[in-house]
Every structure is written in structure tokens, then in C-alpha cells.
Design a protein around this motif. Sequence first.
Motif, PDB file in Angstrom:
ATOM      1  N   ASP A  90      -4.756  -2.335   5.313  1.00  0.00           N
ATOM      2  CA  ASP A  90      -4.133  -1.069   5.701  1.00  0.00           C
ATOM      3  C   ASP A  90      -3.544  -1.269   7.080  1.00  0.00           C
ATOM      4  OD1 ASP A  90      -4.816   0.411   3.399  1.00  0.00           O
ATOM      5  OD2 ASP A  90      -6.847   0.700   4.158  1.00  0.00           O
ATOM      6  N   SER A 103       0.887   7.180   4.009  1.00  0.00           N
ATOM      7  CA  SER A 103       0.974   8.400   4.815  1.00  0.00           C
ATOM      8  C   SER A 103       2.195   8.345   5.728  1.00  0.00           C
ATOM      9  CB  SER A 103      -0.286   8.579   5.671  1.00  0.00           C
ATOM     10  OG  SER A 103      -0.384   7.534   6.632  1.00  0.00           O
ATOM     11  N   ASN A 110      -0.495   0.393  10.097  1.00  0.00           N
ATOM     12  CA  ASN A 110       0.339   1.509  10.534  1.00  0.00           C
ATOM     13  C   ASN A 110       1.555   0.974  11.260  1.00  0.00           C
ATOM     14  OD1 ASN A 110      -1.362   3.690   9.679  1.00  0.00           O
ATOM     15  ND2 ASN A 110      -2.725   3.167  11.360  1.00  0.00           N
ATOM     16  N   GLY A 169       1.609   5.012   7.482  1.00  0.00           N
ATOM     17  CA  GLY A 169       0.500   4.199   6.994  1.00  0.00           C
ATOM     18  C   GLY A 169       0.938   3.437   5.749  1.00  0.00           C
ATOM     19  N   GLU A 229       4.268   7.822  12.686  1.00  0.00           N
ATOM     20  CA  GLU A 229       3.448   6.702  12.264  1.00  0.00           C
ATOM     21  C   GLU A 229       3.397   6.723  10.743  1.00  0.00           C
ATOM     22  OE1 GLU A 229       0.111   5.492  14.792  1.00  0.00           O
ATOM     23  OE2 GLU A 229      -1.114   5.727  12.994  1.00  0.00           O
TER      24      GLU A 229
END
Length: 135
Positions: free
Chosen positions: A116, A91, A118, A104, A102
Motif C-alpha cells: 500500500d 482512496s 500513497n 492511496g 493524496e
Amino acid sequence: MKKIIGFVAVVALMLVAASCGGGNSPKDVAEKAVKCIQNNDYEGYVDLMLLTADEGEDLEAKKQAVTGMVQSKAATTLAKMGGIKSYEITSETIAADGKTAEVGMKIVYGNGEEKDDNIKLCKDDKGDWRVDAGK
């Protein structure tokens, strides 16, 4: 003939610059940052960070200190996890003011573990995206 050689040289230089420089979107900078860590290029990673020097502080000395800290932390963590095997951008969110973002990412480590994460970014005074040093 000189014009043709000159044109070919200019096109070649543009292609080299494009392939090495990449873009400056949040995704591009986040990907460069992870590649730097993956390749143990801690100086390259720190060059992507937004670092500023306080009054009387030497920016180069600060970069060296941050590079040492990043290297120490990353090397220890990556050694336990078998390095970074692969990563995928999942993302990209840019704030309404256009100054922060930000990205992802899904990171797969050499030991098979997936995480995962960020990466927070912000724009510098030139309008280029940088990894937020506050993260």
C-alpha cells in the motif's frame, strides 16, 4: 459532403484527445504516474511532477537530473520485485484548501508482493494536479 467529412474529422480528433489526455484529477495523475513507472517511462513520470527552477537554474537540466535519479532508483527496486504487475486506486483525499491531495494505491509486484502506498499531489500555478516532487 465536405461538412460531413469535417464533422467526422473533428469528432475523431476529440476522441483521440480524450483518450490520450485523460483527466486531471488527483486519481488520474496518480494512475498516469504509476503507468509511467510500470512502462519504464521515467521522462513521462517526471513530466507529471511539479518541478520548479531556482534563479539561475535550468529547468530542463533539472528535469534530466531528476529523470536519471528516478530511473536509477525505480529500475533497481522493480528489478528486485519483478516489476509492477498491477495496481489499484484505493482512496483519494483532497485537502480542504483544494491545493493538495493524496491518492492511496495498492500495488502488486511481479513477485507477488503487495504494497500500500500513497502518492502526494499538489496543484501547479495553472491549476493542474502534479505529483509532489517533495515525496
